[in-house]
Design a protein around this motif. Structure first.
Motif, PDB file in Angstrom:
ATOM      1  N   ALA A  83       0.815  -1.219   0.000  1.00 56.94           N
ATOM      2  CA  ALA A  83       0.000   0.000   0.000  1.00 56.94           C
ATOM      3  C   ALA A  83       0.852   1.275   0.000  1.00 56.94           C
ATOM      4  CB  ALA A  83      -0.976  -0.038   1.183  1.00 56.94           C
ATOM      5  N   PRO A  84       1.927   1.359   0.805  1.00 54.55           N
ATOM      6  CA  PRO A  84       2.734   2.596   0.763  1.00 54.55           C
ATOM      7  C   PRO A  84       3.392   2.834  -0.607  1.00 54.55           C
ATOM      8  CG  PRO A  84       3.210   1.337   2.758  1.00 54.55           C
ATOM      9  CD  PRO A  84       2.328   0.467   1.912  1.00 54.55           C
ATOM     10  N   TRP A  85       3.725   1.752  -1.300  1.00 56.80           N
ATOM     11  CA  TRP A  85       4.339   1.919  -2.629  1.00 56.80           C
ATOM     12  C   TRP A  85       3.357   2.600  -3.582  1.00 56.80           C
ATOM     13  CZ3 TRP A  85       3.560   0.392  -7.717  1.00 56.80           C
ATOM     14  CH2 TRP A  85       4.661   0.472  -8.572  1.00 56.80           C
ATOM     15  N   TRP A  86       2.118   2.134  -3.576  1.00 60.55           N
ATOM     16  CA  TRP A  86       1.101   2.735  -4.454  1.00 60.55           C
ATOM     17  C   TRP A  86       0.802   4.169  -4.032  1.00 60.55           C
ATOM     18  CZ3 TRP A  86      -0.060   0.369  -8.825  1.00 60.55           C
ATOM     19  CH2 TRP A  86       0.071  -1.026  -8.909  1.00 60.55           C
ATOM     20  N   ARG A  89       3.379   6.495  -5.319  1.00 58.25           N
ATOM     21  CA  ARG A  89       3.185   6.765  -6.760  1.00 58.25           C
ATOM     22  C   ARG A  89       2.117   7.825  -6.972  1.00 58.25           C
ATOM     23  NH1 ARG A  89       4.710   2.535 -11.314  1.00 58.25           N
ATOM     24  NH2 ARG A  89       6.884   2.852 -10.742  1.00 58.25           N
ATOM     25  N   LEU A  90       1.007   7.664  -6.279  1.00 60.87           N
ATOM     26  CA  LEU A  90      -0.083   8.638  -6.429  1.00 60.87           C
ATOM     27  C   LEU A  90       0.377  10.016  -5.942  1.00 60.87           C
ATOM     28  CD1 LEU A  90      -3.016   9.476  -7.019  1.00 60.87           C
ATOM     29  CD2 LEU A  90      -3.635   8.624  -4.756  1.00 60.87           C
ATOM     30  N   ASP A  91       1.087  10.026  -4.816  1.00 60.07           N
ATOM     31  CA  ASP A  91       1.550  11.302  -4.266  1.00 60.07           C
ATOM     32  C   ASP A  91       2.481  12.023  -5.242  1.00 60.07           C
ATOM     33  OD1 ASP A  91       0.037  10.869  -2.059  1.00 60.07           O
ATOM     34  OD2 ASP A  91       1.704  10.267  -0.756  1.00 60.07           O
ATOM     35  N   ALA A  92       3.334  11.251  -5.918  1.00 62.23           N
ATOM     36  CA  ALA A  92       4.246  11.875  -6.893  1.00 62.23           C
ATOM     37  C   ALA A  92       3.430  12.527  -8.011  1.00 62.23           C
ATOM     38  CB  ALA A  92       5.209  10.831  -7.458  1.00 62.23           C
ATOM     39  N   ALA A  93       2.364  11.838  -8.433  1.00 61.96           N
ATOM     40  CA  ALA A  93       1.519  12.398  -9.496  1.00 61.96           C
ATOM     41  C   ALA A  93       0.807  13.661  -8.991  1.00 61.96           C
ATOM     42  CB  ALA A  93       0.500  11.357  -9.961  1.00 61.96           C
ATOM     43  N   LEU A  94       0.332  13.621  -7.754  1.00 59.28           N
ATOM     44  CA  LEU A  94      -0.364  14.788  -7.198  1.00 59.28           C
ATOM     45  C   LEU A  94       0.583  15.991  -7.104  1.00 59.28           C
ATOM     46  CD1 LEU A  94      -2.483  13.025  -4.448  1.00 59.28           C
ATOM     47  CD2 LEU A  94      -3.352  14.223  -6.471  1.00 59.28           C
ATOM     48  N   ALA A 156     -13.425 -16.454  -9.634  1.00 63.55           N
ATOM     49  CA  ALA A 156     -13.187 -16.700 -11.054  1.00 63.55           C
ATOM     50  C   ALA A 156     -11.730 -17.080 -11.283  1.00 63.55           C
ATOM     51  CB  ALA A 156     -13.523 -15.445 -11.846  1.00 63.55           C
ATOM     52  N   PRO A 157     -11.470 -18.374 -11.497  1.00 63.29           N
ATOM     53  CA  PRO A 157     -10.087 -18.806 -11.605  1.00 63.29           C
ATOM     54  C   PRO A 157      -9.365 -18.209 -12.820  1.00 63.29           C
ATOM     55  CG  PRO A 157     -11.615 -20.617 -12.114  1.00 63.29           C
ATOM     56  CD  PRO A 157     -12.435 -19.467 -11.659  1.00 63.29           C
ATOM     57  N   SER A 158     -10.144 -17.744 -13.805  1.00 65.52           N
ATOM     58  CA  SER A 158      -9.483 -17.200 -14.998  1.00 65.52           C
ATOM     59  C   SER A 158      -9.077 -15.739 -14.796  1.00 65.52           C
ATOM     60  CB  SER A 158     -10.426 -17.282 -16.187  1.00 65.52           C
ATOM     61  OG  SER A 158     -11.580 -16.525 -15.892  1.00 65.52           O
ATOM     62  N   MET A 159      -9.447 -15.189 -13.647  1.00 67.84           N
ATOM     63  CA  MET A 159      -9.098 -13.789 -13.420  1.00 67.84           C
ATOM     64  C   MET A 159      -7.918 -13.691 -12.472  1.00 67.84           C
ATOM     65  SD  MET A 159     -10.288 -11.195 -14.842  1.00 67.84           S
ATOM     66  CE  MET A 159      -9.776  -9.903 -13.718  1.00 67.84           C
ATOM     67  N   ALA A 160      -7.123 -12.689 -12.706  1.00 66.42           N
ATOM     68  CA  ALA A 160      -5.966 -12.489 -11.841  1.00 66.42           C
ATOM     69  C   ALA A 160      -6.405 -11.972 -10.477  1.00 66.42           C
ATOM     70  CB  ALA A 160      -5.043 -11.473 -12.483  1.00 66.42           C
ATOM     71  N   PRO A 161      -5.630 -12.230  -9.457  1.00 67.07           N
ATOM     72  CA  PRO A 161      -5.918 -11.634  -8.149  1.00 67.07           C
ATOM     73  C   PRO A 161      -5.641 -10.138  -8.204  1.00 67.07           C
ATOM     74  CG  PRO A 161      -3.833 -12.787  -8.093  1.00 67.07           C
ATOM     75  CD  PRO A 161      -4.425 -13.058  -9.437  1.00 67.07           C
ATOM     76  N   PRO A 162      -6.133  -9.390  -7.201  1.00 70.27           N
ATOM     77  CA  PRO A 162      -5.834  -7.956  -7.175  1.00 70.27           C
ATOM     78  C   PRO A 162      -4.322  -7.713  -7.215  1.00 70.27           C
ATOM     79  CG  PRO A 162      -7.380  -8.552  -5.434  1.00 70.27           C
ATOM     80  CD  PRO A 162      -6.916  -9.837  -6.048  1.00 70.27           C
ATOM     81  N   LEU A 163      -3.922  -6.555  -7.681  1.00 71.24           N
ATOM     82  CA  LEU A 163      -2.501  -6.217  -7.660  1.00 71.24           C
ATOM     83  C   LEU A 163      -2.083  -6.079  -6.198  1.00 71.24           C
ATOM     84  CD1 LEU A 163      -2.705  -3.687 -10.595  1.00 71.24           C
ATOM     85  CD2 LEU A 163      -1.547  -5.909 -10.635  1.00 71.24           C
ATOM     86  N   PRO A 164      -0.923  -6.640  -5.830  1.00 66.67           N
ATOM     87  CA  PRO A 164      -0.547  -6.660  -4.415  1.00 66.67           C
ATOM     88  C   PRO A 164      -0.582  -5.277  -3.785  1.00 66.67           C
ATOM     89  CG  PRO A 164       1.031  -7.884  -5.764  1.00 66.67           C
ATOM     90  CD  PRO A 164       0.076  -7.247  -6.708  1.00 66.67           C
TER      91      PRO A 164
END
Ligand code: SAH
Length: 427
Positions: A83-86, A89-94, A156-164
Motif C-alpha cells: 500500500a505505501p508503494w502505491w 506513486r499517487l503522491d508523486a503524481a499529485l 473466477a479462476p481465470s481472473m488475476a488476483p488484485p494487484l498486491p
C-alpha cells in the motif's frame, strides 16, 4: 508478494530489442516480443520480467488477450508492491499537479496512465468527483470500494488476483477525500469488465448518480457528463489552448469548429469576444455548449458576447462558409486515426480541414489547428497543415506550436498525441 501460492507468479523474458527498450524506459511490450513464459498468463496479472542473464528487469501488467501484452509498472531494482508503494506513486503524481490545481481550476487530470506510473489508467478530477477510466483489465480487480469485481475475482479462476497492496478506492479516499468516484471503461475492456459485474459509468463511491458534474477552469464553470461523456466527460487536455484563445479573444469574432461542449467558446467569451459561433455535428454537444455558456452568464463579458450555433458536418459546411469572416478559427476535430491503418487517411483529412478552414480567417486573424490523433505525428500534422496554408494563396506567419499540458505528461513517443499550430493571416 504473491497472494495466491497455488499459482506461482508469472515469469518471462523478452527479445533482445524489447529488453533494451524496457531498460531505456519504454513502457510497452508487444506479445510477439515475449519469450519463455513460465506458464500461461492470466488476463490482468502481474508478470515478473527477467533479463537474458536471469536478473530482475521489471514488473508488468500482463494481458494475453491484447497485442500490447505487457505494460511496465516498474523497472530497476526489485520492489515489493504494498500500500505505501502505491500511495507514493499517487503522491508523486499529485505533486506534479500542484501548478495546475487551484480554487479556480478544479478540473484536471491526476493520473495520465504510463507517464504517471499507472499504465492504462486515467484519473480525472472534476471538483469533488473523481473519474477513473481503465484502458486495461489489470486494474479491475483492485478497484475495491463497492465494486463487485473484487469479490467475483476470488471465485473466477481465470481472473488475476488484485494487484498486491492495491485498493484503489481506499487509496483515493485517503489521499483526495472525493464525494464520488465514477468508473469509466474503454470500449476494448467493457466485455471483461461486464463479466466481473462492472458497468461503464457506475459509481465506485458515493450515491449521487447524476450525469452532470460542474467544475471550474480558470474560474469558468463547465458541466461534464461523467457517466456517458466522451473520454471522462470533458477534454481537459485542451486547457492550455482554451486559455490562449481566451487571451487572444478581446473584441474578436470566433468560429469554434468541432465545438463539443463549447470549452473554447466560453473561454473566448469570457476573454471579451464580440461573437462566438459553435459548430458541431452533435445536437447533444451543442445543447451542452449552450448550458456551459449559461453557467457563466455572471461574467459580464460572457453576458455581452453574442453566441451562435451551427448544427452541421464541418467539412461540407466549411466549403460554403463566408471567406475572411472570423478573427479566430479553431479546428479541433476528433481523432481521425483510431488505428495505425487509418494514419494516411487522417493526414489527408487534416490537410483538407486546414484548406477549408484557412480562408474563413479574416486578414490579421488567427487559425488554431489541433490534432489529437496519436497515430499522426506532430511532423506529419504540421506538414499537412502547412501544405494547406501554402495552397490557400493567403499569407501566414506561424506564431506557436503547443503540445501537452503539465497534467497530461507524455514521456514516451506513443503517448504524445496532442499538437496544435497557431498561425496568423498576414494578408
Ligand atoms: N474542441 C472540443 C473537443 C472536440 S471533440 C473541446 O475543446 O472540448 C470532437 C467534436 O467533434 C465532438 O463534439 C463531435 O460531435 C464533433 N464532430 C465529429 N465529427 C464532426 C463533423 N464531421 N462535423 C462537425 N462536428 C463533428
Amino acid at each position: 508478494m504473491n497472494p495466491n501460492p497455488s499459482r506461482p507468479r508469472l515469469r518471462l523474458r523478452l527479445t533482445g530489442a524489447a529488453e533494451a527498450a524496457v531498460r531505456a524506459g519504454h513502457p510497452w511490450v508487444y506479445s510477439d516480443k515475449v519469450r519463455d513464459p513460465s506458464r500461461d498468463g492470466i488476463q490482468g496479472e502481474l508478470a515478473v520480467v527477467y533479463d537474458r542473464n536471469d536478473r530482475f528487469l521489471a514488473l508488468g501488467l500482463y494481458d494475453p488477450g491484447s497485442p500490447l501484452a505487457i505494460r511496465i509498472l516498474h523497472k530497476g531494482a526489485p520492489v515489493s508492491l504494498d500500500a505505501p508503494w502505491w500511495a507514493a506513486r499517487l503522491d508523486a503524481a499529485l505533486q506534479r499537479r500542484l501548478p495546475v490545481a487551484s480554487p479556480q481550476t478544479t478540473g484536471y487530470r491526476i493520473l495520465n496512465g504510463e507517464s504517471d506510473g499507472f499504465p492504462g489508467l486515467v484519473l480525472d478530477r472534476y471538483g469533488d468527483c473523481l473519474v477513473l477510466k481503465a484502458y486495461t483489465p489489470s486494474w479491475l480487480g483492485s478497484l475495491g470500494g463497492s465494486s463487485p469485481a473484487t469479490a467475483a475475482q476470488s471465485m473466477a479462476p481465470s481472473m488475476a488476483p488484485p494487484l498486491p497492496g492495491l485498493n484503489l478506492v481506499e487509496l483515493l479516499q485517503a489521499r483526495l477525500q472525493p464525494a464520488r468516484i465514477v468508473l469509466r471503461l474503454s470500449r476494448n475492456i467493457a466485455a471483461s469488465a461486464e463479466s466481473l459485474g462492472l458497468a461503464d459509468g457506475q459509481n465506485l463511491l458515493g450515491t449521487d448518480t447524476s450525469h452532470s458534474v460542474v467544475f471550474h477552469e480558470d474560474g469558468i464553470a463547465f458541466d461534464s457528463d461523467v457517466v456517458r461523456g466522451q473520454k471522462t466527460g470533458f477534454f481537459l487536455d485542451q486547457r492550455g489552448n482554451r486559455r490562449e484563445v481566451g487571451r487572444m479573444a478581446s473584441g474578436a469574432s470566433i468560429l469554434n469548429v468541432f465545438s463539443f461542449s463549447g470549452g473554447f467558446s466560453v473561454h473566448a467569451a469570457r476573454g471579451g469576444a464580440r461573437e462566438v459561433t459553435d459548430l458541431d455535428i452533435s445536437p447533444h454537444a451543442l445543447a451542452t455548449a449552450r448550458r456551459n455558456m449559461a453557467l457563466n452568464i455572471r461574467h459580464p463579458a460572457v453576458a455581452r458576447a453574442r453566441h451562435h450555433q451551427v448544427h452541421a458536418d464541418a467539412f461540407p459546411w466549411l466549403e460554403k462558409a463566408p471567406r475572411g469572416a472570423w478573427d479566430i478559427v479553431i479546428l479541433d476535430p476528433p481523432s481521425f486515426a483510431k488505428r495505425e491503418q487509418e494514419r494516411l487517411g487522417a493526414i489527408e483529412a487534416y490537410q483538407r480541414l486546414a484548406r477549408l478552414g484557412a480562408p474563413c480567417v479574416a486578414p490579421g486573424g488567427c487559425l488554431l489547428a489541433a490534432s489529437c490523433s496519436a497515430h499522426v505525428s506532430t511532423d506529419e500534422f504540421l506538414s499537412a497543415t502547412r501544405h494547406a496554408l501554402r495552397a490557400s494563396g493567403l499569407e501566414w506567419t506561424e506564431e506557436r506550436i503547443a503540445g501537452h499540458e503539465p497534467d497530461h505528461p507524455a514521456d514516451f513517443p506513443e503517448a504524445r498525441y496532442l499538437k496544435a499550430l497557431y498561425v496568423r493571416r498576414t494578408r
